[in-house]
Scaffold this active site. Structure first.
Site, short mmCIF file in Angstrom:
data_model
loop_
_atom_site.label_atom_id
_atom_site.label_comp_id
_atom_site.label_asym_id
_atom_site.label_seq_id
_atom_site.Cartn_x
_atom_site.Cartn_y
_atom_site.Cartn_z
N THR A 80 9.34 -1.81 7.04
CA THR A 80 8.51 -3.00 6.86
C THR A 80 8.84 -3.71 5.56
O THR A 80 9.07 -4.91 5.52
CB THR A 80 7.01 -2.61 6.87
OG1 THR A 80 6.75 -1.82 8.02
CG2 THR A 80 6.12 -3.83 6.86
N ASP A 114 0.83 -1.21 0.00
CA ASP A 114 0.00 0.00 0.00
C ASP A 114 0.86 1.25 0.00
O ASP A 114 0.68 2.16 -0.79
CB ASP A 114 -0.99 -0.02 1.19
CG ASP A 114 -0.31 -0.18 2.56
OD1 ASP A 114 0.91 -0.41 2.62
OD2 ASP A 114 -1.03 -0.08 3.57
N PHE A 138 -0.45 11.95 6.82
CA PHE A 138 -0.96 10.61 7.11
C PHE A 138 -2.19 10.37 6.26
O PHE A 138 -3.17 11.10 6.34
CB PHE A 138 -1.28 10.44 8.60
CG PHE A 138 -1.52 8.99 8.92
CD1 PHE A 138 -0.47 8.12 9.11
CD2 PHE A 138 -2.82 8.49 8.95
CE1 PHE A 138 -0.68 6.76 9.34
CE2 PHE A 138 -3.04 7.13 9.19
CZ PHE A 138 -1.97 6.28 9.39
P1 IMP Z 1 6.89 1.69 6.95
O1 IMP Z 1 7.03 2.92 7.83
O2 IMP Z 1 7.42 1.96 5.55
O3 IMP Z 1 7.48 0.49 7.58
O4 IMP Z 1 5.33 1.46 6.76
C1 IMP Z 1 4.66 0.43 7.42
C2 IMP Z 1 3.19 0.40 7.12
O5 IMP Z 1 2.60 1.47 7.85
C3 IMP Z 1 2.72 0.59 5.69
O6 IMP Z 1 2.75 -0.59 4.93
C4 IMP Z 1 1.30 1.03 5.95
O7 IMP Z 1 0.46 -0.09 6.14
C5 IMP Z 1 1.43 1.85 7.21
N1 IMP Z 1 1.49 3.29 6.89
C6 IMP Z 1 2.58 4.07 6.69
N2 IMP Z 1 2.22 5.34 6.38
C7 IMP Z 1 0.85 5.33 6.35
C8 IMP Z 1 -0.14 6.34 6.06
O8 IMP Z 1 0.13 7.51 5.74
N3 IMP Z 1 -1.43 5.92 6.16
C9 IMP Z 1 -1.81 4.65 6.48
N4 IMP Z 1 -0.91 3.69 6.74
C10 IMP Z 1 0.40 4.02 6.69
MG MG Z 2 1.15 -2.14 4.93
#
Ligand code: IMP
Ligand code: MG
Length: 178
Positions: free
Chosen positions: A108, A101, A153
């Site tokens: 992640t 997404d 966000f």
């Molecule tokens: P990471 O910070 O790249 O590890 O993101 C981990 C997960 O956090 C993503 O795959 C999303 O599911 C969630 N995430 C990060 N940013 C957003 C946002 O702006 N809205 C909703 N979910 C988010």
């Molecule tokens: Mg995700």
């Protein structure tokens, strides 16, 4: 439920999203030709993007899902990732496209790509609906990007805040009123 007063400011309309998804699908049809690719969706956030993408693609594909939990606050991950559902297809020698997404800190998806490399795919690519580079903490090669959104966000089109708003057809920025 979100009890704090908030607004959702439009960022991407459903029409803009559908147009971009169609472009990505035809690019993927060309670039993943020559082996039936596995499209691996990351639950829950990528469910809507993946389902629109595969319906626009003409290549025969296989679809599978994995599910990750990354711990942290409700709007920020801390990079401690666990997998609560692994991919079930054998990825050995396959062309695999991870469908995410959003890539935010990158922690992640980097964990997931490392995990998947151990399954010895022939090719491993990453497609993210949204790339949000502002808070990136680790270098990530995103091969296919739907949209780059500099900050905020985001909710809608699969993206949630505390499991809410995934069903919005467009994407908006969640803002809390102070
Ligand atoms: P990471 O910070 O790249 O590890 O993101 C981990 C997960 O956090 C993503 O795959 C999303 O599911 C969630 N995430 C990060 N940013 C957003 C946002 O702006 N809205 C909703 N979910 C988010
Ligand atoms: Mg995700």
């Amino acid at each position: 439920m979100i009890t704090q007063e908030h607004t959702i400011d439009p960022v991407l309309s459903p029409e803009q999203i559908q147009e971009r998804v169609a472009e990505l699908a035809s690019q993927l049809d060309k670039e993943l030709r020559g082996g039936e690719p596995v499209l691996l969706g990351v639950l829950n956030g990528a469910f809507m993007f993946l389902s629109d993408l595969v319906r626009q693609m003409k290549l025969p594909v296989q679809v599978d899902f994995c599910r990750l939990a990354s711990y942290g606050s409700s709007t920020e991950s801390c990079g401690k990732v666990t997998m609560s559902k692994d991919c079930e297809l054998d990825l050995t020698g396959r062309v695999v496209l991870v469908v995410e997404d959003i890539v935010d800190t990158g922690l992640t998806v980097n964990w997931l790509m490392q995990h998947l490399r151990m399954r010895k795919p022939k090719m491993l690519k990453l497609c993210s609906f949204i790339d949000k580079p502002e808070r990136r903490e680790t270098e990530v090669d995103v091969d296919y990007i739907g949209f780059t959104v500099p900050r905020g966000f985001l909710v809608g089109y699969g993206l949630d805040y505390n499991q809410q708003y995934r069903n919005l057809p467009g994407v908006g920025e969640l803002k809390f009123c102070s």
